[in-house]
Design a protein around this motif. Structure first.
Motif, PDB file in Angstrom:
ATOM      1  N   LYS A  41       0.809  -1.245  -0.030  1.00 46.83           N
ATOM      2  CA  LYS A  41      -0.159   0.045   0.075  1.00 46.83           C
ATOM      3  C   LYS A  41       0.854   1.253   0.036  1.00 46.83           C
ATOM      4  N   ALA A  42       2.204   1.037   0.161  1.00 48.33           N
ATOM      5  CA  ALA A  42       3.110   2.407   0.345  1.00 48.33           C
ATOM      6  C   ALA A  42       2.463   3.495   1.008  1.00 48.33           C
ATOM      7  N   GLU A  43       1.891   2.924   2.397  1.00 50.59           N
ATOM      8  CA  GLU A  43       1.412   4.061   3.158  1.00 50.59           C
ATOM      9  C   GLU A  43       2.435   4.900   3.723  1.00 50.59           C
ATOM     10  N   GLN A  44       3.500   4.425   3.921  1.00 48.07           N
ATOM     11  CA  GLN A  44       4.594   5.421   4.137  1.00 48.07           C
ATOM     12  C   GLN A  44       4.625   6.948   3.704  1.00 48.07           C
ATOM     13  N   PHE A  45       4.102   6.856   2.354  1.00 50.01           N
ATOM     14  CA  PHE A  45       4.386   7.905   1.485  1.00 50.01           C
ATOM     15  C   PHE A  45       3.027   8.898   1.680  1.00 50.01           C
ATOM     16  N   GLU A  46       1.939   8.462   2.267  1.00 50.55           N
ATOM     17  CA  GLU A  46       0.590   9.146   2.378  1.00 50.55           C
ATOM     18  C   GLU A  46       0.871  10.268   3.170  1.00 50.55           C
ATOM     19  N   PRO A  47       0.261  11.328   2.812  1.00 51.93           N
ATOM     20  CA  PRO A  47       0.363  12.624   3.579  1.00 51.93           C
ATOM     21  C   PRO A  47       0.128  12.788   5.016  1.00 51.93           C
ATOM     22  N   TRP A  48      -0.550  11.876   5.605  1.00 47.55           N
ATOM     23  CA  TRP A  48      -0.919  11.823   7.027  1.00 47.55           C
ATOM     24  C   TRP A  48       0.133  11.137   7.865  1.00 47.55           C
ATOM     25  N   TYR A  49       1.068  10.467   7.014  1.00 45.99           N
ATOM     26  CA  TYR A  49       2.419   9.742   7.616  1.00 45.99           C
ATOM     27  C   TYR A  49       3.367  10.463   7.494  1.00 45.99           C
ATOM     28  N   THR A  50       3.465  11.217   6.260  1.00 47.03           N
ATOM     29  CA  THR A  50       4.732  11.919   6.329  1.00 47.03           C
ATOM     30  C   THR A  50       4.938  13.363   6.954  1.00 47.03           C
ATOM     31  N   ALA A  51       3.453  13.656   7.240  1.00 44.63           N
ATOM     32  CA  ALA A  51       3.327  14.710   8.377  1.00 44.63           C
ATOM     33  C   ALA A  51       3.976  14.300   9.576  1.00 44.63           C
ATOM     34  N   LEU A  52       3.983  13.242  10.100  1.00 48.70           N
ATOM     35  CA  LEU A  52       4.543  12.607  11.190  1.00 48.70           C
ATOM     36  C   LEU A  52       6.017  12.263  11.005  1.00 48.70           C
ATOM     37  N   ASN A  53       6.352  11.669   9.977  1.00 52.27           N
ATOM     38  CA  ASN A  53       7.718  11.259   9.582  1.00 52.27           C
ATOM     39  C   ASN A  53       8.060  11.676   8.204  1.00 52.27           C
ATOM     40  N   PRO A  54       8.695  12.816   8.150  1.00 53.85           N
ATOM     41  CA  PRO A  54       8.894  13.422   6.566  1.00 53.85           C
ATOM     42  C   PRO A  54       9.796  12.607   5.979  1.00 53.85           C
ATOM     43  N   ARG A  55      10.695  11.585   6.543  1.00 56.55           N
ATOM     44  CA  ARG A  55      11.695  10.839   5.763  1.00 56.55           C
ATOM     45  C   ARG A  55      10.579   9.538   5.277  1.00 56.55           C
TER      46      ARG A  55
END
Ligand SMILES: N[C@@H](CCC(=O)N[C@@H](CS)C(=O)NCC(=O)O)C(=O)O
Length: 255
Positions: A41-55
């Motif tokens: 699902k590549a969820e790590q690139f979803e905006p809700w997650y990159t707002a927490l972890n920009p990397r």
């Protein structure tokens, strides 16, 4: 004193997440897990997650409202913040040993180790497939370009490394050298940096689990590196190993 709620943004097979889960288990912290699917699902690139972890990587730890990223920051933070046994070495020598094991384990190239023993036999390699997947993600989500471009570049570097047998051997050799240093460090002691479980054991256990998953446990299962063999058996027998869900057998895909 009541502790704030703790939430780990987690991927079960991620080596860094396993280090954090081992640390939480040994410290006796209760926490929730939120699975971030970093593969399909590549969820790590979803905006809700990159707002927490920009990397755009796991783990991320939320302690109450505070967000903590990067394993090297997260684990000492868990040790300092919560009640429970101290997980930091006490004497300067043991502290230096703890820190050097953590640095050694972190510096290895786990992507190369994952694919080193299974070069593509015809057809497309999983690394090529991953590159194509990342490029499709980038096309569908141009606003996620920053993190995805970094990942695409990393995928291309990995492909170049895997195409070079000398480089692959160098990385495998570095991993083996870390296990050899751990074996030497374990002479006459039960834990990686002394007589108690410390953060070095979270790192060493997760790394050995990963090596075992890839079949590199032959380094210590044929009578060689017997300190590591006995140590790993002891770590596997700890409650934290089960509670943290450390993965050292099974499919190699989901990392
Ligand atoms: N320096 C970071 C590295 C974390 C990291 O590389 N996590 C991997 C999983 S082990 C990840 O999230 N990968 C996602 C991806 O490659 O897209 C840390 O220690 O937290």
């Amino acid at each position: 004193m009541s502790s704030p709620p703790v939430l780990l943004y987690d991927y079960p097979a991620s080596i860094c997440c396993q280090m954090v889960r081992l640390t939480l288990a040994e410290k006796g912290v209760s926490y929730e897990r939120r699975n971030v699917d970093i593969m399909d699902k590549a969820e790590q690139f979803e905006p809700w997650y990159t707002a927490l972890n920009p990397r755009a990587v796991v783990p991320t730890l939320a302690i109450g409202d505070e967000i903590v990223t990067d394993t090297m920051t997260i684990v000492p933070r868990i040790d300092r913040e919560f009640e429970g046994p101290s997980l930091t070495a006490r004497t300067p020598d043991e502290r230096a040993s703890m820190e050097s094991i953590m640095r050694d384990v972190m510096a290895l190239h786990y992507g190369v180790l994952l694919y080193a023993r299974r070069p593509a036999l015809g057809g497309r390699s999983p690394v090529v497939e991953r590159g194509a997947f990342l490029r499709r993600e980038r096309e569908s989500h141009p606003e996620r370009a920053e993190a995805l471009d970094r990942r695409i570049a990393g995928n291309e570097r990995l492909l170049r490394t895997l195409a070079d047998p000398i480089e692959v051997e160098r990385h495998v050799g570095e991993a083996r050298a870390v296990v050899e240093r751990l074996d030497a460090a374990l002479a006459g002691r039960d834990f990686a940096s002394g007589s108690r479980w410390t953060l070095a054991d979270a790192f060493a256990t997760a790394a050995l689990a990963r090596f075992r998953l890839h079949g590199f446990d032959r380094w210590w299962s044929n009578g060689d590196l017997s300190n590591v063999a006995r140590y790993y058996a002891r770590m596997q027998a700890r409650k934290s190993f089960v509670d943290a869900g450390v993965i050292d057998t099974g499919t190699e895909r989901d990392l």
